[in-house]
Enzyme design. Sequence first.
Site, PDB file in Angstrom:
ATOM      1  N   GLY A  84       0.432  -4.042  18.318  1.00  0.00           N
ATOM      2  CA  GLY A  84       0.019  -3.308  17.121  1.00  0.00           C
ATOM      3  C   GLY A  84      -0.712  -4.263  16.203  1.00  0.00           C
ATOM      4  N   LEU A  85      -2.041  -4.223  16.266  1.00  0.00           N
ATOM      5  CA  LEU A  85      -2.815  -5.211  15.507  1.00  0.00           C
ATOM      6  C   LEU A  85      -3.470  -4.583  14.277  1.00  0.00           C
ATOM      7  CD1 LEU A  85      -4.277  -7.292  18.470  1.00  0.00           C
ATOM      8  CD2 LEU A  85      -2.089  -7.487  17.300  1.00  0.00           C
ATOM      9  N   ARG A 142      41.913  21.327  -7.843  1.00  0.00           N
ATOM     10  CA  ARG A 142      41.860  21.599  -6.392  1.00  0.00           C
ATOM     11  C   ARG A 142      43.191  22.170  -5.920  1.00  0.00           C
ATOM     12  NH1 ARG A 142      41.733  17.390  -3.321  1.00  0.00           N
ATOM     13  NH2 ARG A 142      40.669  18.345  -1.545  1.00  0.00           N
ATOM     14  N   LYS A 180      17.205  -3.827   5.543  1.00  0.00           N
ATOM     15  CA  LYS A 180      15.869  -3.537   4.998  1.00  0.00           C
ATOM     16  C   LYS A 180      15.844  -2.167   4.322  1.00  0.00           C
ATOM     17  CE  LYS A 180      11.446  -4.091   4.188  1.00  0.00           C
ATOM     18  NZ  LYS A 180      10.795  -2.834   4.064  1.00  0.00           N
ATOM     19  N   ASN A 239       9.738  -0.168   9.598  1.00  0.00           N
ATOM     20  CA  ASN A 239      10.849   0.407   8.829  1.00  0.00           C
ATOM     21  C   ASN A 239      11.491   1.532   9.643  1.00  0.00           C
ATOM     22  OD1 ASN A 239      10.993  -1.116   6.456  1.00  0.00           O
ATOM     23  ND2 ASN A 239       9.299   0.034   5.526  1.00  0.00           N
ATOM     24  N   LYS A 286       7.934   7.219   1.785  1.00  0.00           N
ATOM     25  CA  LYS A 286       7.949   7.305   3.253  1.00  0.00           C
ATOM     26  C   LYS A 286       9.346   7.519   3.799  1.00  0.00           C
ATOM     27  CE  LYS A 286       3.929   4.386   3.956  1.00  0.00           C
ATOM     28  NZ  LYS A 286       4.246   3.295   3.007  1.00  0.00           N
ATOM     29  N   SER A 305       9.496  -7.616   4.926  1.00  0.00           N
ATOM     30  CA  SER A 305       9.073  -7.201   3.595  1.00  0.00           C
ATOM     31  C   SER A 305       8.056  -8.168   3.017  1.00  0.00           C
ATOM     32  CB  SER A 305      10.274  -7.120   2.650  1.00  0.00           C
ATOM     33  OG  SER A 305       9.833  -6.711   1.371  1.00  0.00           O
ATOM     34  N   GLY A 306       7.194  -7.613   2.177  1.00  0.00           N
ATOM     35  CA  GLY A 306       6.240  -8.456   1.480  1.00  0.00           C
ATOM     36  C   GLY A 306       4.807  -7.969   1.619  1.00  0.00           C
ATOM     37  N   GLY A 307       4.646  -6.865   2.336  1.00  0.00           N
ATOM     38  CA  GLY A 307       3.315  -6.279   2.458  1.00  0.00           C
ATOM     39  C   GLY A 307       2.365  -7.184   3.225  1.00  0.00           C
ATOM     40  N   HIS A 328      17.375  -2.684   1.055  1.00  0.00           N
ATOM     41  CA  HIS A 328      16.365  -3.412   0.268  1.00  0.00           C
ATOM     42  C   HIS A 328      15.398  -2.401  -0.358  1.00  0.00           C
ATOM     43  CE1 HIS A 328      12.203  -4.853   0.005  1.00  0.00           C
ATOM     44  NE2 HIS A 328      12.673  -6.073  -0.265  1.00  0.00           N
ATOM     45  N   ASN A 329      14.932  -1.463   0.449  1.00  0.00           N
ATOM     46  CA  ASN A 329      13.978  -0.477  -0.065  1.00  0.00           C
ATOM     47  C   ASN A 329      14.634   0.464  -1.072  1.00  0.00           C
ATOM     48  OD1 ASN A 329      12.272  -1.694   1.792  1.00  0.00           O
ATOM     49  ND2 ASN A 329      11.347   0.230   2.410  1.00  0.00           N
ATOM     50  N   GLU A 379      14.606  -1.374  -4.117  1.00  0.00           N
ATOM     51  CA  GLU A 379      13.183  -1.373  -4.544  1.00  0.00           C
ATOM     52  C   GLU A 379      12.861  -0.071  -5.298  1.00  0.00           C
ATOM     53  OE1 GLU A 379      10.306  -2.353  -1.322  1.00  0.00           O
ATOM     54  OE2 GLU A 379       9.382  -0.420  -1.763  1.00  0.00           O
TER      55      GLU A 379
HETATM   56  C1  6PG Z   1       8.270  -3.903   1.717  1.00  0.00           C
HETATM   57  C2  6PG Z   1       8.075  -2.477   1.296  1.00  0.00           C
HETATM   58  C3  6PG Z   1       7.397  -1.718   2.390  1.00  0.00           C
HETATM   59  C4  6PG Z   1       6.738  -0.436   1.938  1.00  0.00           C
HETATM   60  C5  6PG Z   1       7.693   0.592   1.458  1.00  0.00           C
HETATM   61  C6  6PG Z   1       7.061   1.663   0.615  1.00  0.00           C
HETATM   62  O1  6PG Z   1       9.422  -4.327   1.694  1.00  0.00           O
HETATM   63  O2  6PG Z   1       7.294  -4.581   2.014  1.00  0.00           O
HETATM   64  O3  6PG Z   1       9.296  -1.881   1.010  1.00  0.00           O
HETATM   65  O4  6PG Z   1       8.322  -1.545   3.420  1.00  0.00           O
HETATM   66  O5  6PG Z   1       5.771  -0.701   0.990  1.00  0.00           O
HETATM   67  O6  6PG Z   1       8.254   1.166   2.598  1.00  0.00           O
HETATM   68  O7  6PG Z   1       7.924   2.715   0.629  1.00  0.00           O
HETATM   69  P1  6PG Z   1       7.584   4.141   0.061  1.00  0.00           P
HETATM   70  O8  6PG Z   1       6.258   4.552   0.641  1.00  0.00           O
HETATM   71  O9  6PG Z   1       8.703   4.992   0.523  1.00  0.00           O
HETATM   72  O10 6PG Z   1       7.508   3.984  -1.415  1.00  0.00           O
END
Ligand code: 6PG
Length: 471
Positions: free
Chosen positions: A12-13, A450, A185, A105, A263, A131-133, A188-189, A192
């Site tokens: 996957g490039l 209850r 992860k 993810n 997402k 993570s980190g784009g 983590h999100n 986020e």
């Molecule tokens: C990361 C980000 C990455 C992505 C998110 C965006 O750690 O680099 O979390 O995984 O940018 O999945 O998520 P949404 O599209 O759900 O906001």
Amino acid sequence: MNNLQYEFGMVGLGVMGRNLMLNIADHNFSVIGLDLDPLKAKVVETEAGEGKPVRGTTSIEEFVQSIRKPRAIMLLVPAGNPVDAVIASLVPLLEPGDIVIDGGNSYFPDTERRVVTLEEKGIHFFGMGVSGGEKGARYGPSMMPGGNRDAYERLRPIFEAIAAKVDGEPCVAYLGSGSAGNYVKMVHNGIEYGIMQLISEAYDLLRRGVGLNDDELQAVFQEWNQSELQSFLIEITAEILKKVDQDTGKRLVSVISDRARSKGTGKWTSQNAMDLQVPVPTIDTAVLMRDISKYKEERVEASKLLPNKALEVAFDGDRQELVNQMRNAFYFAMISTYAQGLAQLTVASEAYNYGLRLNEVAKIWRGGCIIRAVCLNDIRAAYEKNPQLPNLLLDPKVGGDLLDRQLAMRAILKLSIDKGIAMPAFMSSLAYFDAYRTEVLPTNLIQAQRDYFGAHTYERIDREGIFHTEW
Ligand code: 6PG
């Protein structure tokens, strides 16, 4: 470089896959990439330049045969069916001992299934959050691998070389078995999502409630990034608030539609937290606010039918004091969000036998990833001191920091209520703290109810046993 046995393979490039390959090559590991698109296979070689041990191919046979055994092959393809499709095409060519790493993810139950299916063939499957784009992939991401511990040794030198570094320590560590890496992860999100929602609420109150103009707002976030709030998300917010739209001359952010997309990882975090019965209210709130944002037409109509008169009265308090309170309140809410996510990891680790060490998780989140923040040093220290810590709020230092800031939190929320500006993530973060530190919650009344309507029984505080009353 055709006859070389490559150290690592990438499937996957797209930009993430390519950037990770270039990062790997920068650290003198040879790497071969596979993509069905010949252009992508070519581009990675061109980007690497002459003399780098980087090759792209469209032939899966050549790809697999060119990798040193036991093979290490990472997939950076969209989560879901594409991952299964790539695995299916690779497996007939692989041998026992080979390792397949999914760097997307992926939903953690999918990873769990893949681990089991591939292990039957002697192939080790890793789910690894990255993570980190795009920039992170190129210059140092945070990586969250989970899978077979012994097999990890084949990957360790490469991952430690390419990961982000904080104080010389790499932001990658073996996290645990099965789907541990994808789970960490996912949370983590979730965190986020929570912190992004908190930032948007702080921005909203300062802008609409207090009346800060574009420059003042920008300066606040820039200043915050020099404080205990220092973090990637605060830093990019300061950058974003600076950006002017060429067409309108306005700040770009002000012409961006307020319908938020997602997402799924935030929602998965909330859904699974409910399954595990771990409260993560700030993350839940962040998910639901993105949902409310989608109801644009209804909100426009409601804004006319239910006008917010409170906004017609200008804020007449001390603006500097309010900004300071907001800084303290934000810190409080951010720590509360980390506490919720980490508590979820604690419970999940037990439920799914991951064997997570939260000091390691905090360590690898300090750099490279989206939720990197200077406060993770304190968080790491808390779990280093007490690996069994059930909740971050029980750490004397972290808990004390929140106690010191709770009045600021309450002041900010009072203003938000007076102004009619929704700050549900701040509210959830405070309510989590207030509920968690309450010795006797009013849930005794729920138990009584209850029992009243359904004979569901209750327990008593003064005697052992199960009781029912004819109310
Ligand atoms: C990361 C980000 C990455 C992505 C998110 C965006 O750690 O680099 O979390 O995984 O940018 O999945 O998520 P949404 O599209 O759900 O906001």
